[in-house]
Design a protein around this motif. Structure first.
Motif, PDB file in Angstrom:
ATOM      1  N   LYS A 287       0.871  -1.157   0.031  1.00 24.63           N
ATOM      2  CA  LYS A 287      -0.067  -0.099  -0.160  1.00 24.63           C
ATOM      3  C   LYS A 287       0.787   1.108   0.092  1.00 24.63           C
ATOM      4  CE  LYS A 287      -3.769  -1.954   2.691  1.00 24.63           C
ATOM      5  NZ  LYS A 287      -4.509  -2.167   3.899  1.00 24.63           N
ATOM      6  N   PRO A 288       0.453   2.184  -0.659  1.00 24.47           N
ATOM      7  CA  PRO A 288       1.285   3.657  -0.639  1.00 24.47           C
ATOM      8  C   PRO A 288       1.097   4.247   0.839  1.00 24.47           C
ATOM      9  CG  PRO A 288      -0.914   4.097  -1.664  1.00 24.47           C
ATOM     10  CD  PRO A 288      -0.975   2.379  -1.434  1.00 24.47           C
ATOM     11  N   LEU A 289       2.594   4.593   1.293  1.00 20.73           N
ATOM     12  CA  LEU A 289       2.360   5.267   2.709  1.00 20.73           C
ATOM     13  C   LEU A 289       1.776   6.510   2.549  1.00 20.73           C
ATOM     14  CD1 LEU A 289       6.018   4.039   3.945  1.00 20.73           C
ATOM     15  CD2 LEU A 289       4.032   2.753   3.848  1.00 20.73           C
ATOM     16  N   PRO A 290       1.107   6.672   3.627  1.00 21.29           N
ATOM     17  CA  PRO A 290       0.547   8.080   3.945  1.00 21.29           C
ATOM     18  C   PRO A 290       1.816   9.416   4.061  1.00 21.29           C
ATOM     19  CG  PRO A 290       0.348   6.870   5.904  1.00 21.29           C
ATOM     20  CD  PRO A 290       0.929   5.896   4.855  1.00 21.29           C
ATOM     21  N   ASN A 291       1.696  10.368   3.605  1.00 20.21           N
ATOM     22  CA  ASN A 291       2.457  11.225   3.545  1.00 20.21           C
ATOM     23  C   ASN A 291       2.487  12.278   4.841  1.00 20.21           C
ATOM     24  OD1 ASN A 291       1.957  11.365   0.425  1.00 20.21           O
ATOM     25  ND2 ASN A 291       4.211  11.308   0.871  1.00 20.21           N
ATOM     26  N   PHE A 292       1.595  12.324   5.390  1.00 20.43           N
ATOM     27  CA  PHE A 292       1.149  13.003   6.607  1.00 20.43           C
ATOM     28  C   PHE A 292       0.439  12.379   7.745  1.00 20.43           C
ATOM     29  CE2 PHE A 292      -0.634  16.935   9.054  1.00 20.43           C
ATOM     30  CZ  PHE A 292       0.315  17.592   9.047  1.00 20.43           C
ATOM     31  N   VAL A 293       0.934  12.070   8.826  1.00 17.31           N
ATOM     32  CA  VAL A 293       0.202  10.908  10.121  1.00 17.31           C
ATOM     33  C   VAL A 293       0.363  11.846  11.283  1.00 17.31           C
ATOM     34  CG1 VAL A 293       0.396   9.015  11.223  1.00 17.31           C
ATOM     35  CG2 VAL A 293       0.953   9.031   8.759  1.00 17.31           C
ATOM     36  N   ARG A 294      -0.779  12.139  11.812  1.00 13.80           N
ATOM     37  CA  ARG A 294      -0.871  12.709  12.877  1.00 13.80           C
ATOM     38  C   ARG A 294      -2.088  11.997  14.009  1.00 13.80           C
ATOM     39  NH1 ARG A 294       2.594  14.945  11.177  1.00 13.80           N
ATOM     40  NH2 ARG A 294       3.273  17.057  11.113  1.00 13.80           N
ATOM     41  N   GLY A 295      -1.923  11.987  15.110  1.00 16.58           N
ATOM     42  CA  GLY A 295      -2.860  11.458  16.126  1.00 16.58           C
ATOM     43  C   GLY A 295      -2.456  11.362  17.547  1.00 16.58           C
ATOM     44  N   GLY A 296      -3.356  11.229  18.195  1.00 20.34           N
ATOM     45  CA  GLY A 296      -2.905  11.599  19.809  1.00 20.34           C
ATOM     46  C   GLY A 296      -3.752  10.333  20.723  1.00 20.34           C
ATOM     47  N   LEU A 297      -4.194  10.671  21.843  1.00 17.45           N
ATOM     48  CA  LEU A 297      -4.688   9.710  22.667  1.00 17.45           C
ATOM     49  C   LEU A 297      -5.507   8.811  21.953  1.00 17.45           C
ATOM     50  CD1 LEU A 297      -4.951  12.036  25.695  1.00 17.45           C
ATOM     51  CD2 LEU A 297      -3.854  10.179  25.710  1.00 17.45           C
ATOM     52  N   ARG A 298      -6.589   9.231  21.265  1.00 19.12           N
ATOM     53  CA  ARG A 298      -7.588   8.377  20.546  1.00 19.12           C
ATOM     54  C   ARG A 298      -6.844   7.150  19.579  1.00 19.12           C
ATOM     55  NH1 ARG A 298     -12.195  10.924  16.786  1.00 19.12           N
ATOM     56  NH2 ARG A 298     -12.664  11.856  18.711  1.00 19.12           N
ATOM     57  N   GLU A 299      -5.887   7.668  18.837  1.00 12.93           N
ATOM     58  CA  GLU A 299      -5.096   6.994  18.063  1.00 12.93           C
ATOM     59  C   GLU A 299      -3.996   5.872  18.812  1.00 12.93           C
ATOM     60  OE1 GLU A 299      -7.116  10.005  16.103  1.00 12.93           O
ATOM     61  OE2 GLU A 299      -5.422  10.005  17.526  1.00 12.93           O
ATOM     62  N   VAL A 351     -14.020  30.586  18.915  1.00 11.45           N
ATOM     63  CA  VAL A 351     -12.973  30.081  17.971  1.00 11.45           C
ATOM     64  C   VAL A 351     -12.408  28.614  18.588  1.00 11.45           C
ATOM     65  CG1 VAL A 351     -11.119  30.387  16.501  1.00 11.45           C
ATOM     66  CG2 VAL A 351     -12.892  32.206  16.720  1.00 11.45           C
ATOM     67  N   ASP A 352     -12.290  27.636  17.938  1.00 15.03           N
ATOM     68  CA  ASP A 352     -11.942  26.528  18.463  1.00 15.03           C
ATOM     69  C   ASP A 352     -10.724  25.980  17.597  1.00 15.03           C
ATOM     70  OD1 ASP A 352     -13.723  26.632  20.150  1.00 15.03           O
ATOM     71  OD2 ASP A 352     -14.958  24.728  19.811  1.00 15.03           O
ATOM     72  N   HIS A 353      -9.763  25.794  17.720  1.00 12.05           N
ATOM     73  CA  HIS A 353      -8.628  25.089  16.989  1.00 12.05           C
ATOM     74  C   HIS A 353      -8.306  23.676  17.315  1.00 12.05           C
ATOM     75  CE1 HIS A 353      -7.274  28.696  14.660  1.00 12.05           C
ATOM     76  NE2 HIS A 353      -7.473  29.542  16.061  1.00 12.05           N
ATOM     77  N   GLY A 354      -9.231  22.778  16.855  1.00 17.71           N
ATOM     78  CA  GLY A 354      -9.008  21.362  16.761  1.00 17.71           C
ATOM     79  C   GLY A 354      -7.628  20.913  16.757  1.00 17.71           C
ATOM     80  N   GLN A 355      -7.549  19.573  17.190  1.00 16.48           N
ATOM     81  CA  GLN A 355      -6.003  18.975  16.881  1.00 16.48           C
ATOM     82  C   GLN A 355      -5.779  19.076  15.355  1.00 16.48           C
ATOM     83  OE1 GLN A 355      -4.606  19.682  19.474  1.00 16.48           O
ATOM     84  NE2 GLN A 355      -4.261  17.783  20.739  1.00 16.48           N
ATOM     85  N   THR A 356      -6.634  18.762  14.503  1.00 21.41           N
ATOM     86  CA  THR A 356      -6.083  18.680  13.091  1.00 21.41           C
ATOM     87  C   THR A 356      -5.919  19.878  12.421  1.00 21.41           C
ATOM     88  OG1 THR A 356      -8.514  18.554  12.326  1.00 21.41           O
ATOM     89  CG2 THR A 356      -7.454  16.592  12.749  1.00 21.41           C
ATOM     90  N   ASP A 357      -6.263  21.000  13.268  1.00 21.41           N
ATOM     91  CA  ASP A 357      -6.080  22.314  12.598  1.00 21.41           C
ATOM     92  C   ASP A 357      -4.323  22.574  12.428  1.00 21.41           C
ATOM     93  OD1 ASP A 357      -5.819  25.035  11.991  1.00 21.41           O
ATOM     94  OD2 ASP A 357      -7.701  25.558  13.148  1.00 21.41           O
TER      95      ASP A 357
END
Length: 374
Positions: A287-299, A351-357
């Motif tokens: 599979k192609p590898l993702p170029n941008f990976v982020r995650g926190g407690l949930r992941e 204004v909320d800046h969520g983690q994916t922002d």
């Protein structure tokens, strides 16, 4: 002085590469493909020692998890400066060992070194920790990081409950966005408990400055600060110095509780095994590898250290409640109104800046209540 076997091996590899004049990289590196005969060679590169009780150890623990996967061989090289030396190390892993997937883990490796190597070896995959990969960068490169500010916020809650002076301390390396984000999250977590709490930050200027880290920790203690945390490559010096001064501490990168049995409250830890195993499994599956990976407690990319015995039930309950909301996606750390420590509003009310922002990954300010300058 005894020679470091790993260092000697690294020198020999680089020397061999230099004596042969290098190989025709693009031509002699066919790349690895799913189903190909042989083993997937994976390289990990560290800026410091793998047993530093910090940044490098966290990545080495992830590498150790990869070693247990079938069909892989892990190459590791430590103490590589953020200079052209890392280029030489990547060259040797690719040209001498046929590495097809590299994890250069230190922040300063990415630009220009990883980007240069990705262009030089288009059939090799490069994934870098902390870099901000963009569409303009090579497609065989990428970045990964975690929302460890979630854990720093939780550490701040615990620190806020434990501090009697209402003065917290933070020993930091450089005022880059990831570091500022951690300082601000830690402070906002503590101010949830008491809005009057302050955090004094001292920047040492680099990732590994043991003498300056000890001096900074002692300076914070001399100011009446009673809870200290840090964002440096190896928290060992800060944690042990604080323990010696009778301070409480919150750790970073890995669990430093063994270093401070009397004062370790909790900590913000990486769980890089999740990221590395996913990358390897995807590559093995073709599979192609993702170029941008982020995650926190949930992941499962970050986690918190167990609470120290001295942490009271009220602190545990509040931190656990917020943690559950973070895991459920029901809590936003950077939610307006928020002002910086110069009195300027940086996040407006509502204004909320969520983690994916991605705005958060360009942070260049310190929150109100942080004593220090970027």
């Amino acid at each position: 002085m005894a020679l470091d076997p790993l260092a000697s091996r690294n020198f020999s590899r680089r020397a061999l590469l230099g004596m042969t004049g290098g190989l025709a990289a693009a031509a002699l590196t066919p790349g690895w493909r799913a189903g190909a005969a042989g083993t997937l060679e994976i390289g990990f590169l560290y800026v410091g020692a793998r047993d530093d009780y910090g940044y490098n150890q966290a990545h080495a623990e992830g590498a150790a998890a990869v070693k247990k996967m079938p069909g892989v061989k892990v190459l590791e090289e430590e103490r590589i400066p953020e200079t052209v030396d890392v280029v030489k190390s990547m060259d040797s892993m690719i040209e001498l060992d046929d590495a097809a997937l590299l994890f250069p883990t230190s922040f300063g490796y990415y630009n220009p070194f990883v980007l240069q190597e990705a262009k030089k070896y288009p059939k090799v995959q490069f994934r870098h920790c902390g870099g901000l990969w963009t569409e303009k960068d090579p497609k065989n490169a990428g970045s990964y990081f975690g929302y460890i500010d979630e854990c720093q916020y939780l550490s701040g809650i615990v620190a806020g409950h434990m501090s009697e002076t209402k003065k917290l301390g933070f020993v930091a390396a450089k005022p880059i966005p990831q570091v500022l984000r951690n300082i601000n999250a830690f402070t906002l977590g503590a101010q949830r408990v008491d809005p009057k709490i302050t955090t004094t930050v001292i920047f040492t200027g680099d990732w590994s400055m043991p003498v300056k880290e000890a001096e900074a920790t002692n300076a914070l203690a001399d100011q009446g600060i009673d809870v200290v945390t840090c964002h440096v490559d190896s928290p060992k010096v800060t944690i042990q110095t604080a323990e010696g001064r009778g301070l409480y501490t919150c750790g970073y990168h890995v669990n430093q509780a063994p270093l401070a049995p009397k004062g370790y409250l909790t900590g913000a830890e990486w769980n890089w095994a999740t990221v590395y195993r996913n990358f390897v499994a995807e590559m093995q599956a073709g599979k192609p590898l993702p170029n941008f990976v982020r995650g926190g407690l949930r992941e499962g990319i970050v986690k918190t250290s167990p609470y120290g015995a001295m942490v009271p039930a009220a602190a545990r309950a509040e931190a656990d409640d917020v943690k559950a909301k973070l895991v459920a996606g029901e809590f936003v750390i950077f939610k307006g109104p928020v002002a910086d420590n110069n009195g300027k509003q940086v996040i407006a009310a509502g204004v909320d800046h969520g983690q994916t922002d991605l705005w958060l990954e360009k942070m260049d300010w310190l929150a109100a209540g942080v004593i220090g300058k970027t």
